[in-house]
Design a protein around this motif. Structure first.
Motif, PDB file in Angstrom:
ATOM      1  N   ALA A  73       9.260  36.087  -6.135  1.00 28.62           N
ATOM      2  CA  ALA A  73      10.029  35.963  -7.371  1.00 28.62           C
ATOM      3  C   ALA A  73      10.946  37.165  -7.437  1.00 28.62           C
ATOM      4  CB  ALA A  73       9.081  35.951  -8.571  1.00 28.62           C
ATOM      5  N   THR A  74      11.895  37.121  -8.361  1.00 20.69           N
ATOM      6  CA  THR A  74      12.821  38.249  -8.455  1.00 20.69           C
ATOM      7  C   THR A  74      12.274  39.327  -9.385  1.00 20.69           C
ATOM      8  OG1 THR A  74      14.002  37.023 -10.129  1.00 20.69           O
ATOM      9  CG2 THR A  74      14.896  36.943  -7.907  1.00 20.69           C
ATOM     10  N   GLU A  75      11.386  38.930 -10.286  1.00 19.74           N
ATOM     11  CA  GLU A  75      10.700  39.946 -11.097  1.00 19.74           C
ATOM     12  C   GLU A  75       9.344  39.432 -11.544  1.00 19.74           C
ATOM     13  OE1 GLU A  75      13.605  40.720 -14.110  1.00 19.74           O
ATOM     14  OE2 GLU A  75      13.085  38.913 -15.226  1.00 19.74           O
ATOM     15  N   ASP A  76       8.458  40.356 -11.816  1.00 23.81           N
ATOM     16  CA  ASP A  76       7.122  39.988 -12.261  1.00 23.81           C
ATOM     17  C   ASP A  76       6.542  41.175 -13.024  1.00 23.81           C
ATOM     18  OD1 ASP A  76       4.917  37.719 -11.444  1.00 23.81           O
ATOM     19  OD2 ASP A  76       3.994  39.673 -11.842  1.00 23.81           O
ATOM     20  N   LYS A  77       5.867  40.866 -14.127  1.00 21.67           N
ATOM     21  CA  LYS A  77       5.368  41.969 -14.974  1.00 21.67           C
ATOM     22  C   LYS A  77       4.220  42.733 -14.323  1.00 21.67           C
ATOM     23  CE  LYS A  77       6.947  40.844 -19.539  1.00 21.67           C
ATOM     24  NZ  LYS A  77       7.342  39.424 -19.603  1.00 21.67           N
ATOM     25  N   ARG A  78       3.388  41.999 -13.528  1.00 19.60           N
ATOM     26  CA  ARG A  78       2.190  42.653 -13.011  1.00 19.60           C
ATOM     27  C   ARG A  78       2.210  42.943 -11.513  1.00 19.60           C
ATOM     28  NH1 ARG A  78      -0.768  38.830 -16.899  1.00 19.60           N
ATOM     29  NH2 ARG A  78       0.959  37.715 -16.035  1.00 19.60           N
ATOM     30  N   GLN A  79       2.805  42.016 -10.760  1.00 20.79           N
ATOM     31  CA  GLN A  79       2.687  42.121  -9.304  1.00 20.79           C
ATOM     32  C   GLN A  79       3.977  42.642  -8.666  1.00 20.79           C
ATOM     33  OE1 GLN A  79      -0.221  41.062  -8.256  1.00 20.79           O
ATOM     34  NE2 GLN A  79      -0.847  39.202  -9.330  1.00 20.79           N
ATOM     35  N   THR A  81       7.042  42.276  -6.206  1.00 21.05           N
ATOM     36  CA  THR A  81       7.767  41.086  -5.733  1.00 21.05           C
ATOM     37  C   THR A  81       8.339  41.357  -4.340  1.00 21.05           C
ATOM     38  OG1 THR A  81      10.026  41.600  -6.401  1.00 21.05           O
ATOM     39  CG2 THR A  81       8.571  40.762  -8.128  1.00 21.05           C
ATOM     40  N   VAL A  82       8.733  40.279  -3.686  1.00 17.63           N
ATOM     41  CA  VAL A  82       9.307  40.425  -2.342  1.00 17.63           C
ATOM     42  C   VAL A  82      10.566  41.299  -2.357  1.00 17.63           C
ATOM     43  CG1 VAL A  82       8.326  38.352  -1.300  1.00 17.63           C
ATOM     44  CG2 VAL A  82      10.457  38.171  -2.608  1.00 17.63           C
ATOM     45  N   LEU A  83      11.253  41.367  -3.495  1.00 17.62           N
ATOM     46  CA  LEU A  83      12.455  42.212  -3.553  1.00 17.62           C
ATOM     47  C   LEU A  83      12.089  43.695  -3.471  1.00 17.62           C
ATOM     48  CD1 LEU A  83      14.756  40.470  -6.201  1.00 17.62           C
ATOM     49  CD2 LEU A  83      14.665  40.153  -3.740  1.00 17.62           C
ATOM     50  N   ASP A  84      10.847  44.032  -3.840  1.00 16.77           N
ATOM     51  CA  ASP A  84      10.402  45.430  -3.724  1.00 16.77           C
ATOM     52  C   ASP A  84      10.319  45.883  -2.267  1.00 16.77           C
ATOM     53  OD1 ASP A  84      10.126  45.867  -6.481  1.00 16.77           O
ATOM     54  OD2 ASP A  84       8.181  44.863  -6.485  1.00 16.77           O
ATOM     55  N   LEU A  85      10.336  44.917  -1.340  1.00 20.42           N
ATOM     56  CA  LEU A  85      10.264  45.289   0.082  1.00 20.42           C
ATOM     57  C   LEU A  85      11.633  45.694   0.645  1.00 20.42           C
ATOM     58  CD1 LEU A  85       7.933  42.345   1.079  1.00 20.42           C
ATOM     59  CD2 LEU A  85       7.336  44.757   1.344  1.00 20.42           C
ATOM     60  N   LEU A  86      12.683  45.391  -0.110  1.00 22.33           N
ATOM     61  CA  LEU A  86      14.035  45.647   0.398  1.00 22.33           C
ATOM     62  C   LEU A  86      14.545  47.018  -0.015  1.00 22.33           C
ATOM     63  CD1 LEU A  86      15.831  42.255  -0.426  1.00 22.33           C
ATOM     64  CD2 LEU A  86      14.474  42.861   1.583  1.00 22.33           C
ATOM     65  N   ASP A  87      15.486  47.530   0.750  1.00 24.10           N
ATOM     66  CA  ASP A  87      16.160  48.774   0.399  1.00 24.10           C
ATOM     67  C   ASP A  87      16.861  48.582  -0.964  1.00 24.10           C
ATOM     68  OD1 ASP A  87      17.251  51.389   1.875  1.00 24.10           O
ATOM     69  OD2 ASP A  87      18.817  50.558   0.567  1.00 24.10           O
ATOM     70  N   PRO A  88      16.797  49.603  -1.845  1.00 20.89           N
ATOM     71  CA  PRO A  88      17.398  49.444  -3.183  1.00 20.89           C
ATOM     72  C   PRO A  88      18.895  49.093  -3.149  1.00 20.89           C
ATOM     73  CG  PRO A  88      16.109  51.470  -3.060  1.00 20.89           C
ATOM     74  CD  PRO A  88      16.109  50.891  -1.682  1.00 20.89           C
ATOM     75  N   SER A  89      19.575  49.368  -2.025  1.00 25.49           N
ATOM     76  CA  SER A  89      21.011  49.049  -1.968  1.00 25.49           C
ATOM     77  C   SER A  89      21.263  47.541  -2.030  1.00 25.49           C
ATOM     78  CB  SER A  89      21.638  49.633  -0.707  1.00 25.49           C
ATOM     79  OG  SER A  89      21.018  49.099   0.431  1.00 25.49           O
ATOM     80  N   TYR A  90      20.210  46.725  -1.791  1.00 27.38           N
ATOM     81  CA  TYR A  90      20.401  45.277  -1.876  1.00 27.38           C
ATOM     82  C   TYR A  90      20.354  44.772  -3.319  1.00 27.38           C
ATOM     83  CZ  TYR A  90      20.148  44.671   3.143  1.00 27.38           C
ATOM     84  OH  TYR A  90      20.422  44.718   4.490  1.00 27.38           O
ATOM     85  N   ALA A  91      19.965  45.653  -4.243  1.00 27.91           N
ATOM     86  CA  ALA A  91      19.756  45.204  -5.635  1.00 27.91           C
ATOM     87  C   ALA A  91      21.026  44.591  -6.230  1.00 27.91           C
ATOM     88  CB  ALA A  91      19.274  46.364  -6.490  1.00 27.91           C
ATOM     89  N   ARG A  92      22.193  45.116  -5.828  1.00 27.03           N
ATOM     90  CA  ARG A  92      23.444  44.645  -6.458  1.00 27.03           C
ATOM     91  C   ARG A  92      23.842  43.235  -6.036  1.00 27.03           C
ATOM     92  NH1 ARG A  92      27.365  46.716  -2.337  1.00 27.03           N
ATOM     93  NH2 ARG A  92      25.895  47.286  -0.739  1.00 27.03           N
ATOM     94  N   TYR A  93      23.168  42.647  -5.026  1.00 29.29           N
ATOM     95  CA  TYR A  93      23.577  41.319  -4.564  1.00 29.29           C
ATOM     96  C   TYR A  93      22.941  40.160  -5.333  1.00 29.29           C
ATOM     97  CZ  TYR A  93      25.851  43.480  -0.591  1.00 29.29           C
ATOM     98  OH  TYR A  93      26.679  44.217   0.201  1.00 29.29           O
ATOM     99  N   GLY A  94      21.942  40.453  -6.120  1.00 25.90           N
ATOM    100  CA  GLY A  94      21.295  39.357  -6.852  1.00 25.90           C
ATOM    101  C   GLY A  94      20.592  38.377  -5.925  1.00 25.90           C
ATOM    102  N   LEU A  95      19.827  38.901  -4.976  1.00 32.08           N
ATOM    103  CA  LEU A  95      19.141  38.037  -4.010  1.00 32.08           C
ATOM    104  C   LEU A  95      17.941  37.344  -4.658  1.00 32.08           C
ATOM    105  CD1 LEU A  95      19.072  40.460  -0.948  1.00 32.08           C
ATOM    106  CD2 LEU A  95      20.703  38.624  -1.419  1.00 32.08           C
TER     107      LEU A  95
END
Ligand code: URA
Length: 235
Positions: A73-79, A81-95
């Protein structure tokens, strides 16, 4: 698009940083230094920052070897997410992930911001197979394999025809074209078995690069993106 957006996207800068870089004369279009932050440029123009060409990417495609313990998922309150595995520079792409894998499922997860591609790959109407390696608690018989292939009752529906390749007495590669909630675990239940390990190997004919360790990822090559879009967007 405006050149300050081009530079911030292509050089992983904030908009404020890109404006500062432009105003201080660090950015040029071809040979000409640009100081107007609102200058309109196209995606394919030759833009340089400190003399080095920077390229603008609208779409990003990432192959991730998902480990267990991360939600798709792109966000989760407790767990995590797969986006946490990526370099923060990818945050701006809205993956976002192309189809979900359960938290304990491992394997191939595509991440992109290309909504059309994602739709084509996950829509059951497009019949794109997803292949999973499935380890079962108990051995599976040939009869149970043909039940899985023909479709089993998982409560909300009878599953569509699937393909099975036996790997061992209790392991199979299973290709399904739908993506119902916990589908494979429920299919296993329907033949009185239990999934003890699940890994996605492929979307269609596109297989996980096995040189990627769990938790690692890489951007797809231009060729891979071209193949993927040719095969799936046209379906
Ligand atoms: N089927 C499942 O049960 N889980 C997954 O993560 C994917 C398919």
């Amino acid at each position: 698009m405006r050149i300050d957006k081009f530079v911030s996207d292509a050089a992983a800068m904030t908009r404020k940083e890109s404006r500062k870089a432009i105003k201080s004369g660090r950015v040029s279009r071809g040979d000409e230094i640009v100081k107007d932050i609102s200058l309109s440029v196209s995606e394919n123009e030759r833009i340089l920052l400190d003399g080095k060409e920077i390229t603008y990417k609208k779409y990003v495609y990432i192959m991730l070897h998902k480990p267990g313990g991360y939600v798709s998922a792109t966000e989760d309150k407790r767990q995590k997410t797969v986006l946490d595995l990526l370099d923060p520079s990818y945050a701006r792409y809205g993956l976002f992930p192309v189809g979900r894998l359960d938290i304990d499922t491992e394997g191939f997860l595509l991440l992109t911001n290309d909504g059309d591609l994602s739709h084509s790959v996950i829509s059951p109407n497009k019949n794109v197979g997803k292949t999973y390696f499935v380890r079962l608690e108990k051995n599976i018989t040939d009869r149970e394999i043909s039940l899985l292939e023909n479709g089993v009752d998982i409560g909300e529906c009878i599953t569509k025809p699937a393909k099975v390749k036996r790997v061992s007495e209790n392991e199979i590669n299973l290709t399904i074209t739908e993506g119902k909630f916990h589908q494979i675990k429920r299919m296993a239940k329907a033949v009185e078995n239990t999934v003890i390990y699940l890994k996605r190997l492929a979307y269609g004919e596109f297989y996980l690069d096995e040189t990627l360790e769990k938790g690692d990822y890489r951007e797809l090559s231009d060729k891979e993106v071209e193949n993927l879009c040719n095969v799936y967007k046209r379906k």
